[in-house]
Design an enzyme around this catalytic site. Structure first.
Site, mmCIF file in Angstrom:
data_model
loop_
_atom_site.group_PDB
_atom_site.id
_atom_site.type_symbol
_atom_site.label_atom_id
_atom_site.label_comp_id
_atom_site.label_asym_id
_atom_site.label_seq_id
_atom_site.Cartn_x
_atom_site.Cartn_y
_atom_site.Cartn_z
ATOM 1 N N LYS A 125 6.511 6.638 14.370
ATOM 2 C CA LYS A 125 5.365 5.736 14.554
ATOM 3 C C LYS A 125 5.856 4.283 14.600
ATOM 4 C CE LYS A 125 4.565 5.609 9.574
ATOM 5 N NZ LYS A 125 3.802 6.208 8.461
ATOM 6 N N ARG A 148 -6.386 7.086 -0.102
ATOM 7 C CA ARG A 148 -6.672 6.353 1.139
ATOM 8 C C ARG A 148 -7.527 7.265 2.015
ATOM 9 N NH1 ARG A 148 -0.867 4.485 3.456
ATOM 10 N NH2 ARG A 148 -1.003 6.701 3.920
ATOM 11 N N TYR A 166 13.252 -28.043 6.864
ATOM 12 C CA TYR A 166 11.872 -28.410 6.529
ATOM 13 C C TYR A 166 11.665 -28.467 5.023
ATOM 14 C CZ TYR A 166 10.234 -27.525 11.328
ATOM 15 O OH TYR A 166 10.026 -27.563 12.673
ATOM 16 N N MET A 219 11.102 -21.475 12.928
ATOM 17 C CA MET A 219 10.600 -20.496 13.898
ATOM 18 C C MET A 219 11.734 -19.836 14.683
ATOM 19 S SD MET A 219 7.792 -20.912 16.942
ATOM 20 C CE MET A 219 6.428 -21.349 15.885
HETATM 21 C C1 LIG Z 1 4.819 6.923 7.671
HETATM 22 C C2 LIG Z 1 4.576 8.257 7.076
HETATM 23 C C3 LIG Z 1 5.641 9.048 6.618
HETATM 24 C C4 LIG Z 1 7.071 8.539 6.548
HETATM 25 O O1 LIG Z 1 7.267 7.825 5.357
HETATM 26 P P1 LIG Z 1 8.710 7.228 4.953
HETATM 27 O O2 LIG Z 1 8.503 6.595 3.639
HETATM 28 O O3 LIG Z 1 9.045 6.222 6.026
HETATM 29 O O4 LIG Z 1 9.636 8.372 4.960
HETATM 30 C C5 LIG Z 1 5.357 10.325 6.187
HETATM 31 N N1 LIG Z 1 4.086 10.798 6.174
HETATM 32 C C6 LIG Z 1 3.040 10.051 6.586
HETATM 33 C C7 LIG Z 1 1.664 10.623 6.535
HETATM 34 C C8 LIG Z 1 3.239 8.767 7.030
HETATM 35 O O5 LIG Z 1 2.193 8.030 7.425
#
Ligand SMILES: *Cc1c(COP(=O)(O)O)cnc(C)c1O
Length: 365
Positions: A38, A134, A260, A308
């Protein structure tokens, strides 16, 4: 972007990603592993990463249908799971056409699935909320949800899944409690099980289930909180080297401020190097004075506020440094985790926040 005037680039080591995937599998020999790609494979480039793993990965996991379609359009076959399911019932036609599997985490999605008319049975992953709080069905709802899906002729394979809130804290009892809640909820059901993120793959063997979901470990970063007994993961290989070059050098007297706000003031005669990377590229603006950086392979420190497009580093003890000399922001010499900790964040955010103007260069394709 293939051409870039600036010396900044992220080198992505596809061999390291394959190695890390095999390492995840070796920790969970009884499970198959969905490579989590993802968010553009945590900034590493989803198409390139999926292609590098295509010959051996048991499947892929993405957040949403657009991410899945990008992979399908680049020729990635096999199991691909939408971790948040669909956001509207219209997407189910795309899920059907692209032969995707999907999570169902609430009653609205469940109703859409039951009312769908796909051309082939849909594979559904039933998400249970065992303590993350969640998304997901209550554990007590599992059998009713599972029974509705089992009775539906256009639903095919089913998997029960959950997600851990604190698997990165290996001394904390919360993961064992989530695991027990999950096992109790699904007990008796003839259904695949999926629980483990990277931290659970590495530290919670009892949670391997039938399908693991490693993400951050594929990219070579330890998933554990700093100071955890499991935090060192020497078998993982960093998959991204973020590098740039020195574009200016100047000598400052003790007492002179740098950058800065004058956040850093020289305490000795100081040779300051300016490096072409800034927060617009994804280098964290909150990185503290002293954050590690490597010049010509030698560790030194960030001094002054991140701009930046530029940062300033201390070259005083780095010997002769020329314009154009290489600088590693993170990768092989500097751990991405160390930079993350020095800016009160996590490597996940550094990787996914890498700017569009940072070219990705691949080796090991
Ligand atoms: C992103 C995600 C993972 C992977 O988690 P990591 O900590 O990067 O290994 C696994 N399961 C779900 C449902 C996720 O959203």
């Amino acid at each position: 972007m293939t051409r870039s005037a600036r010396p900044l680039r992220a080198r992505i080591h596809l061999d390291a990603i394959r190695h890390n995937y095999r390492h995840a599998k070796s920790h969970t020999p009884h499970a198959r592993a969905l490579a989590v790609v993802k968010a553009n494979a945590y900034g590493h480039g989803a198409v390139a990463v999926a292609q590098a793993l295509a010959a051996e990965a048991d499947g892929f996991a993405v957040a949403c249908v657009e991410e899945a379609l990008e992979l399908r359009e680049s020729g990635i076959r096999g199991r691909m799971v939408l971790l948040e399911g669909v956001f509207s019932p219209d997407e189910l036609a795309l899920v059907d056409q692209a032969e995707l599997a999907l999570v169902v985490h609430n009653h609205t999605q469940l109703a859409w699935l039951l009312a769908a008319a796909p051309s082939r049975p849909l594979e559904v992953w039933i998400k249970l909320d065992t303590g993350m709080h969640r998304v997901g069905f209550a554990p007590s709802e599992f059998h009713a949800v599972n029974a509705q899906l089992a009775a539906c002729p256009h639903i095919g394979a089913r998997v029960a899944m959950t997600h851990f809130a604190r698997a990165d804290e290996t001394a904390h009892p919360y993961t064992a409690a989530q695991l027990a809640t999950f096992e109790h909820a699904v007990s008796g059901a003839q259904i695949g099980r999926s629980l483990a993120n990277s931290a659970a793959v590495l530290a919670w063997p009892a949670a391997q289930g039938d399908w693991t979901r490693p993400g951050i470990m594929l990219y070579g970063v330890s998933p554990f909180v700093a100071g955890d007994p499991h935090a060192a993961t020497p078998a993982l290989r960093p998959a991204m080297t973020l590098e740039s070059a020195v574009i200016a050098v100047r000598e400052l007297a003790a007492g002179e401020p740098v950058g800065y706000g004058g956040r850093f003031v020289c305490t000795r005669p100081t040779r300051v190097g300016v490096v072409a990377i800034g927060y617009a590229d994804g280098y964290p603006r909150h990185a503290r004075n002293g954050t590690q950086v490597a010049v010509n392979g030698q560790l030194t420190r960030l001094i002054g506020r991140v701009s930046m497009d530029m940062i300033t580093v201390d070259l005083t003890d780095c010997g002769a440094v020329q314009l154009g000399d290489p600088v590693e922001l993170w990768g092989q010499t500097v751990a991405a985790r160390a930079v993350a900790e020095a800016s009160d964040t996590i490597a996940y955010q550094l990787f996914t926040g890498l700017g569009r103007r940072v070219p990705r260069l691949y080796d090991g394709a």
